[in-house]
Write a protein that holds these residues in place. Structure first.
Motif, short mmCIF file in Angstrom:
data_model
loop_
_atom_site.label_atom_id
_atom_site.label_comp_id
_atom_site.label_asym_id
_atom_site.label_seq_id
_atom_site.Cartn_x
_atom_site.Cartn_y
_atom_site.Cartn_z
N ALA A 148 -13.02 -14.68 16.99
CA ALA A 148 -12.19 -13.69 17.23
C ALA A 148 -11.25 -13.42 15.89
N ALA A 149 -10.66 -14.48 15.44
CA ALA A 149 -9.94 -14.51 14.22
C ALA A 149 -10.47 -13.69 13.15
N GLU A 150 -11.79 -14.19 12.91
CA GLU A 150 -12.66 -13.52 11.78
C GLU A 150 -12.86 -12.06 11.99
N ARG A 151 -13.24 -11.87 13.04
CA ARG A 151 -13.34 -10.21 13.49
C ARG A 151 -11.98 -9.34 13.46
N ASP A 152 -11.01 -10.05 13.73
CA ASP A 152 -9.45 -9.37 13.44
C ASP A 152 -9.23 -9.30 11.96
N LEU A 153 -9.53 -10.26 11.33
CA LEU A 153 -9.27 -10.51 10.01
C LEU A 153 -10.04 -9.42 9.27
N ILE A 154 -11.33 -9.20 9.49
CA ILE A 154 -12.08 -8.20 8.74
C ILE A 154 -11.64 -6.92 9.07
N ALA A 155 -11.13 -6.50 10.40
CA ALA A 155 -10.77 -5.30 10.70
C ALA A 155 -9.36 -4.81 10.12
N LEU A 156 -8.67 -5.76 9.75
CA LEU A 156 -7.31 -5.59 8.81
C LEU A 156 -7.68 -5.04 7.39
N LEU A 157 -8.82 -5.52 6.71
CA LEU A 157 -8.98 -5.44 5.62
C LEU A 157 -8.75 -3.97 4.94
N PRO A 158 -9.30 -3.11 5.41
CA PRO A 158 -8.72 -1.64 4.88
C PRO A 158 -7.25 -1.57 4.58
N ALA A 159 -6.51 -1.91 5.89
CA ALA A 159 -5.06 -1.81 5.61
C ALA A 159 -4.52 -2.28 4.48
N LEU A 160 -5.03 -3.68 4.39
CA LEU A 160 -4.53 -4.64 3.06
C LEU A 160 -4.90 -3.98 1.91
N GLU A 161 -6.33 -3.40 1.68
CA GLU A 161 -6.77 -2.84 0.79
C GLU A 161 -5.89 -1.90 0.25
N ALA A 162 -5.05 -1.04 1.25
CA ALA A 162 -4.65 0.28 0.96
C ALA A 162 -3.08 -0.17 0.46
N LEU A 163 -2.59 -1.30 0.94
CA LEU A 163 -1.30 -1.96 0.60
C LEU A 163 -1.55 -2.44 -0.72
N GLY A 164 -2.34 -2.78 -1.30
CA GLY A 164 -2.54 -3.40 -2.36
C GLY A 164 -2.62 -4.78 -2.45
N LEU A 165 -2.53 -5.59 -1.26
CA LEU A 165 -2.30 -6.91 -1.30
C LEU A 165 -3.23 -7.74 -2.10
N PHE A 166 -4.48 -7.31 -2.36
CA PHE A 166 -5.28 -8.33 -2.87
C PHE A 166 -5.21 -8.30 -4.51
N ASP A 167 -4.41 -7.13 -4.80
CA ASP A 167 -4.12 -6.85 -6.36
C ASP A 167 -2.88 -7.62 -6.88
N VAL A 168 -2.38 -8.39 -5.88
CA VAL A 168 -1.01 -8.88 -6.11
C VAL A 168 -1.26 -10.46 -5.77
N PHE A 169 -1.92 -10.80 -4.68
CA PHE A 169 -2.07 -12.13 -4.37
C PHE A 169 -3.62 -12.75 -4.34
N GLU A 170 -3.90 -13.94 -4.58
CA GLU A 170 -5.21 -14.54 -4.56
C GLU A 170 -5.27 -15.48 -3.43
N LEU A 171 -6.10 -15.45 -2.64
CA LEU A 171 -6.48 -16.28 -1.63
C LEU A 171 -6.60 -17.80 -2.14
N ARG A 172 -5.98 -18.74 -1.77
CA ARG A 172 -6.15 -20.18 -2.28
C ARG A 172 -7.43 -20.78 -1.87
N SER A 173 -7.86 -20.60 -0.37
CA SER A 173 -8.99 -21.24 -0.06
C SER A 173 -10.15 -20.64 -0.50
N PRO A 174 -11.01 -21.35 -1.21
CA PRO A 174 -12.18 -20.78 -1.76
C PRO A 174 -12.93 -20.29 -0.62
N THR A 175 -13.16 -20.74 0.62
CA THR A 175 -13.93 -20.58 1.43
C THR A 175 -13.58 -19.10 2.25
#
Length: 97
Positions: free
Chosen positions: A48-75
Motif C-alpha cells: 500500500a505504501a509503494e502504491r501511494d508513494l508512486i501516486a505522489l510522484l507527479p506532484a513531487l515532480e511538479a514541486l521540484g522535490l527531486f531537483d533539490v533532494f536526493e534520496l539516501r536509501s539506494p533501494t
C-alpha cells in the motif's frame, strides 16, 4: 519565504504545472518511504505504501522535490527513479473536448 506564503491557512492545494498539489503530499511521501524501509512492516502495508508513494510522484515532480533532494536509501532511490522514468515516457493525457 514561509509556509503560509506558499499555501495560506484555509487553502488545501495549489496548482503548479497543471497539477493540483495537495497540502501534505511531501509528508505523505516521507511516511510511505519510511514504511517501505521498516523491516517490521507487513507485506500488505509495504504494498500500500509503494502504491501511494508512486501516486505522489507527479506532484513531487511538479514541486521540484527531486531537483533539490536526493534520496539516501539506494533501494528507494532506484525504485523512485524507475517510476519517474516511466512517468516521463508516458504519453500526455489528451485534453477533454
Amino acid at each position: 519565504m514561509q509556509a503560509q506564503d506558499v499555501l495560506p491557512d484555509g487553502q488545501d492545494f495549489v496548482v503548479r504545472n497543471g497539477l493540483a498539489l495537495r497540502k501534505g503530499s511531501v509528508g505523505a511521501f516521507l511516511i510511505n518511504a519510511q514504511l517501505l524501509q521498516d523491516p517490521n512492516a507487513s507485506a500488505d502495508a509495504k504494498q500500500a505504501a509503494e502504491r501511494d508513494l508512486i501516486a505522489l510522484l507527479p506532484a513531487l515532480e511538479a514541486l521540484g522535490l527531486f531537483d533539490v533532494f536526493e534520496l539516501r536509501s539506494p533501494t528507494l532511490r532506484d525504485e523512485v527513479a524507475r517510476h519517474r522514468a516511466a512517468l516521463s515516457r508516458a504519453p500526455a493525457a489528451s485534453p477533454s473536448a
